[in-house]
Design an enzyme around this catalytic site. Structure first.
Site, PDB file in Angstrom:
ATOM      1  N   GLY A 249      30.442 -10.263   5.171  1.00 31.76           N
ATOM      2  CA  GLY A 249      31.075 -10.004   6.460  1.00 31.76           C
ATOM      3  C   GLY A 249      30.159  -9.195   7.353  1.00 31.76           C
ATOM      4  O   GLY A 249      28.935  -9.159   7.133  1.00 31.76           O
TER       5      GLY A 249
ATOM      6  N   GLY B 252      29.442  -5.974   7.732  1.00 34.25           N
ATOM      7  CA  GLY B 252      28.560  -4.944   7.150  1.00 34.25           C
ATOM      8  C   GLY B 252      27.366  -5.566   6.445  1.00 34.25           C
ATOM      9  O   GLY B 252      26.213  -5.167   6.654  1.00 34.25           O
TER      10      GLY B 252
ATOM     11  N   ASP C 161      39.362 -10.479   6.641  1.00 39.84           N
ATOM     12  CA  ASP C 161      39.732  -9.944   7.964  1.00 39.84           C
ATOM     13  C   ASP C 161      39.468 -10.929   9.117  1.00 39.84           C
ATOM     14  O   ASP C 161      39.993 -10.745  10.214  1.00 39.84           O
ATOM     15  CB  ASP C 161      38.946  -8.659   8.259  1.00 39.84           C
ATOM     16  CG  ASP C 161      39.168  -7.577   7.221  1.00 39.84           C
ATOM     17  OD1 ASP C 161      40.166  -7.658   6.482  1.00 39.84           O
ATOM     18  OD2 ASP C 161      38.341  -6.654   7.135  1.00 39.84           O
TER      19      ASP C 161
ATOM     20  N   MET D 220      46.128  -5.664   5.529  1.00 44.69           N
ATOM     21  CA  MET D 220      44.739  -5.237   5.784  1.00 44.69           C
ATOM     22  C   MET D 220      44.216  -5.813   7.109  1.00 44.69           C
ATOM     23  O   MET D 220      44.950  -6.441   7.855  1.00 44.69           O
ATOM     24  CB  MET D 220      43.853  -5.675   4.633  1.00 44.69           C
ATOM     25  CG  MET D 220      44.003  -4.817   3.394  1.00 44.69           C
ATOM     26  SD  MET D 220      42.824  -5.364   2.126  1.00 44.69           S
ATOM     27  CE  MET D 220      42.936  -4.012   0.975  1.00 44.69           C
ATOM     28  N   GLY D 221      42.933  -5.615   7.361  1.00 45.08           N
ATOM     29  CA  GLY D 221      42.313  -6.158   8.570  1.00 45.08           C
ATOM     30  C   GLY D 221      41.402  -5.186   9.294  1.00 45.08           C
ATOM     31  O   GLY D 221      40.784  -5.530  10.291  1.00 45.08           O
TER      32      GLY D 221
ATOM     33  N   GLU E 154      46.892  -2.447   9.143  1.00 46.61           N
ATOM     34  CA  GLU E 154      46.504  -1.085   8.717  1.00 46.61           C
ATOM     35  C   GLU E 154      45.827  -0.270   9.823  1.00 46.61           C
ATOM     36  O   GLU E 154      45.884   0.953   9.828  1.00 46.61           O
ATOM     37  CB  GLU E 154      45.580  -1.155   7.494  1.00 46.61           C
ATOM     38  CG  GLU E 154      44.269  -1.895   7.756  1.00 46.61           C
ATOM     39  CD  GLU E 154      43.374  -2.004   6.527  1.00 46.61           C
ATOM     40  OE1 GLU E 154      43.768  -1.570   5.438  1.00 46.61           O
ATOM     41  OE2 GLU E 154      42.266  -2.557   6.671  1.00 46.61           O
TER      42      GLU E 154
HETATM   43  O1  F6P Z   1      37.078  -5.946   4.861  1.00 46.72           O
HETATM   44  C1  F6P Z   1      38.019  -6.408   3.984  1.00 46.72           C
HETATM   45  C2  F6P Z   1      38.963  -5.322   3.617  1.00 46.72           C
HETATM   46  O2  F6P Z   1      39.817  -5.889   2.697  1.00 46.72           O
HETATM   47  C3  F6P Z   1      39.723  -4.633   4.743  1.00 46.72           C
HETATM   48  O3  F6P Z   1      40.761  -5.398   5.259  1.00 46.72           O
HETATM   49  C4  F6P Z   1      40.170  -3.361   4.072  1.00 46.72           C
HETATM   50  O4  F6P Z   1      40.407  -2.333   4.993  1.00 46.72           O
HETATM   51  C5  F6P Z   1      38.981  -3.047   3.234  1.00 46.72           C
HETATM   52  O5  F6P Z   1      38.314  -4.265   2.965  1.00 46.72           O
HETATM   53  C6  F6P Z   1      39.296  -2.353   1.953  1.00 46.72           C
HETATM   54  O6  F6P Z   1      38.114  -2.244   1.219  1.00 46.72           O
HETATM   55  P1  F6P Z   1      37.992  -1.488  -0.160  1.00 46.72           P
HETATM   56  O7  F6P Z   1      38.747  -2.272  -1.156  1.00 46.72           O
HETATM   57  O8  F6P Z   1      36.546  -1.502  -0.452  1.00 46.72           O
HETATM   58  O9  F6P Z   1      38.551  -0.144   0.064  1.00 46.72           O
END
Ligand code: F6P
Length: 352
Positions: free
Chosen positions: A108, A110, A133, A175-176, A228
């Site tokens: 994604g 990052g 996301d 999430m998102g 979120e």
């Molecule tokens: O980027 C995908 C995602 O699932 C986001 O929607 C969520 O905020 C984040 O990753 C959570 O990541 P982790 O499991 O590393 O805390």
């Protein structure tokens, strides 16, 4: 030519199908070998290099498996800070040691930002977009989003029967990060009456007006999907944990529930869907998108058109140069988004 593939950032359904499709297509169409790099770029930072030889046989059965057989890494930018130059050099020499000409990076925003740094440092890279996301700029869809929306939609529908039976307000937090795609798509598909997304700061008055209107019409329950990253007017997003110096979003579902309970005196409950949204088998849409992205990415590598990311534009697979944006930023739902308009047009309350 020998290719390498790695998966970076949060896992999502569809990563194994894209690995499988890359390996099979590279072998069958181009007689090209693929090596898997473990744990995002990190596998190239250690010696010995952490890698897996991938063959059509070894990946044959991963089609329906969630997660990624290569492992992944979220948080902590490998290519930022004091070690950036050292890490880029290790990645370059690592690929050379493996005899790899091109690295396929499944990730994604990052991970693709890190891949962009590698491109600038002369590494031959092809990108493949993934994230539940759906917030990577330049592509209409990312691998993992569709399966996630299926789960959100199904979950909202399940909450509906219990909300209806008990005349409750049911809130589901999804999430998102800073983008509301999961909430908007999952909310519409699941039949939610109220959808709260980070792109629109919501007003409790508007939400309550919607709930009251429904009550007057004889519908005594309401379903709220809250992303979120969503927040009320004048307030910031809520974070409930910190890991590796990164603040992690979470808690708005509980907050909205307690506020609505207080303001409406209705029985109000909340559910946090959490990492269920990232697990499980990919749906057909994600498996097909994985196959299409994989084919396009391998073809670009074979044609030596490095430094590009494959994307979905409308219904066609295309590609864009890593340099099409100065740096990758999370893409948010634009104000003129078709589904946003459709939601409000159908009477879904977006809290404004
Ligand atoms: O980027 C995908 C995602 O699932 C986001 O929607 C969520 O905020 C984040 O990753 C959570 O990541 P982790 O499991 O590393 O805390």
């Amino acid at each position: 030519m020998k290719l390498a593939i790695c998966t970076g950032g949060g896992d999502c359904p569809g990563l194994n199908p894209v690995i499988r499709a890359v390996v099979k297509y590279a072998k069958h169409r181009h007689n090209t070998e693929v090596v898997g790099i473990e744990e995002s770029f990190n596998g190239l930072l250690t010696r010995p290099i952490r890698q897996q030889a991938l063959t059509p046989e070894s990946v044959a059965d991963i089609f329906d498996r969630g997660g990624t057989i290569l492992g992944t890494h979220n948080y902590g930018d490998t290519l930022r800070g004091a070690d950036e130059k050292k890490h880029i050099a290790l990645i370059k020499t690592g690929l050379k040691e493996l005899g790899v000409e091109c690295l396929l990076v499944v990730g994604g925003e990052g991970t693709q930002s890190m891949a962009q740094k590698l491109v600038r440092a002369g590494v031959k890279v092809i990108g493949i977009p993934k994230t539940i996301d759906n917030d990577l700029p330049g592509t209409d869809q990312t691998i993992g989003f569709s399966t996630c929306v299926d789960l959100v939609s199904d979950s909202v529908q399940r909450l509906r029967s219990t909300a209806e039976s008990h005349d409750r307000i049911m809130i589901i937090e999804v999430m998102g990060r800073d983008s509301g795609y999961i909430a908007l798509h999952g909310g519409i598909a699941g039949g939610a009456q109220i959808v709260l997304i980070p792109e629109i700061n919501f007003s409790y008055d508007k939400i309550i007006a919607k709930i009251r209107k429904r009550q007057q019409e004889g519908r005594k329950y309401s379903l709220v999907v809250v992303s979120e990253g969503a927040s009320p007017e004048g307030e910031a997003s809520i974070y409930n944990q910190t890991f590796a110096k990164q603040k992690i979003l979470g808690g708005i579902g509980q907050e909205v529930a307690s506020k609505l309970r207080q303001l409406t005196a209705m029985d109000t409950r909340y559910t946090v869907l959490g990492h269920l949204q990232r697990g499980g088998a990919p749906n057909a849409v994600d498996k097909l998108l994985a196959a299409r992205f994989a084919m396009a990415a391998v073809d670009l590598a074979i044609k030596e058109q490095f430094g590009k990311i494959v994307v979905l534009k409308g219904n066609r697979i295309a590609s864009m140069p890593y340099e099409s944006s100065h740096h990758f930023e999370r893409f948010k739902i634009p104000a003129d988004d078709e589904l946003l308009q459709a939601a409000e047009g159908m009477g879904i309350c977006l809290g404004r």
